[in-house]
Scaffold this motif. Structure first.
Motif: not given
Lengths: 300, 102
Positions: A215, A217, A222, A226, A230, A265, A268-269
């Motif tokens: 992932p 960010s 996000f 995290k 993620m 999920y 959150k992005q």
């Protein structure tokens, strides 16, 4: 080097072989590289094509790899790895690893023919695709591994488009279709599983391929703390899976009893925030189709 | 603590001074700490030594060679993954310039 499999932090060396890089704070890709290098050890040759990781670790005079490393042409990671391996063999070297770290675009789009050739030759190399689901280094453009609905600068979400309009390429299965000796998918959200797969690849006498979800960010949008979370949620909600391909058989490593919330999920992005209920249904439909195929055809 | 250290580097004065071909591996000339806003502070009374933070740190700045875990603040970017992942809440993020009380 790694006779027994490395499966936890306690087995892992304290030495760092990828250190002082300039990746964004909380970068998933750099964690994937760091852990792989720790498993492979100091006698490792590294080749990296154009991607975030080459951009943040070869900033002369700041060089982050403490092992031999080089930047390969974008399309040629697989070929360069083969060349390094042939050179090391010709010199009679023993006890070494040859590893490449390409991004999702460098693997599924630009580098796919060189990778295919390397697998076909069966050279003893490890090819790691760290998948952050877009060309992040150049400012978040859509790649062949960008999932449906993801807003990028070349697939902007708006009135006409839901973001990217295609699902991820089945890169893991494309590689497996070569009858490769060892291939696996992993996620930095399950680091122990990833360590085990890297050390398995290190013991493999032929070509091995690890596809690790990393992932980002900055590109996904996000909070930076995290990143690992993620990576874990992607697996838990069924949009990514942990599997291995060995001796011609697919094997699922982690079977969620029930999926965690897909909406949670995605929402959150920032790249998915615009998604409508209809888009969610498309994503859910695709996920369920994929899992039905996994249940029916793989060892679960 | 066993982490790579910054070395002294004299910038080349003319083009001939630049390396041709290969350059030294693991050559660090600058710290990465300048962009940190919050720094992680480990509460060693709470820490159970599970090494989760050591495992998930993207920059590898948590050192496990000593009796207690140590953080290399020269290269910590303050992302907070360690604090977020810590199962016993033994890591606090403290704003730079402020004292870590206790």
């Amino acid at each position: 080097m790694a006779d027994k499999l490395v499966t936890n932090a306690r087995d892992l060396t304290n030495s760092e072989y990828f250190y002082g890089h300039r990746a964004c704070a909380g970068c998933g890709g750099s964690l994937a590289l760091r852990l792989a290098m720790k498993v492979l050890g100091p006698r490792t040759f590294v080749a990296i094509p154009a991607n975030c990781m080459s951009a943040v670790s070869f900033l002369h005079p700041q060089i982050s790899f403490s092992t031999n490393s080089m930047i390969s042409p974008f399309a040629a990671t697989g070929a360069v790895l083969s060349g390094i391996e042939a050179g090391a063999r010709a010199l009679g070297m023993k006890d070494y690893h040859v590893v490449g770290f390409a991004g999702d675009g460098g693997t599924a789009d630009i580098g796919i023919q060189a990778l295919s050739g390397a697998i076909d030759r069966g050279d003893r190399i490890i090819y790691v695709c760290y998948d952050n689901e877009a060309y992040m280094n150049t400012g978040i453009q859509k790649s062949g591994l960008t999932p449906y609905g993801s807003s990028t600068t070349t697939s902007p979400a708006g009135r006409n488009l839901p973001g990217a309009t295609r699902m991820k390429k089945n890169m893991f299965e494309i590689v497996a279709a070569h009858d490769i000796a060892y291939a696996a998918t992993a996620s930095i959200g399950y680091p122990e599983d990833y360590l085990r797969k890297i050390s398995k690849a290190a013991q493999c006498a032929s070509t091995s391929y690890i596809h690790v979800l990393a992932p980002c960010s900055t590109g996904w949008g996000f909070p930076i703390e995290k990143t690992v979370e993620m990576g874990k949620e992607a697996v838990d909600c069924g949009l990514w899976y942990l599997a291995e391909f060995e001796n011609g058989e697919f094997r699922l490593n982690r079977k969620p009893r029930e999926f965690s919330s897909l909406e949670d999920y995605l929402k959150k992005q920032a790249r998915f925030r615009h998604l409508t209920d209809k888009d969610m249904d498309v994503i859910k439909g695709n996920r369920d189709r994929k899992w039905k195929k996994i249940q029916d055809q793989w060892t679960v | 603590m066993d982490r790579p250290k910054v070395v002294k580097y004299t910038p080349p004065e003319c083009v001939e001074d630049y390396p041709l071909g290969a350059f030294q591996a693991g050559h660090l000339v600058q710290k990465n700490a300048g962009w940190r806003v919050f720094r992680p502070v480990i509460d060693h009374d709470k820490c159970i030594g599970c090494l989760r933070c050591f495992l998930v740190c993207p920059d590898g700045v948590i050192d496990k060679s000593g009796e207690k875990l140590e953080i290399d603040y020269d290269f910590c970017k303050g992302c907070g993954v360690c604090a977020y992942e810590c199962k016993v809440n033994a890591i606090r993020m403290v704003k730079e310039g402020e004292e870590a009380d206790e």
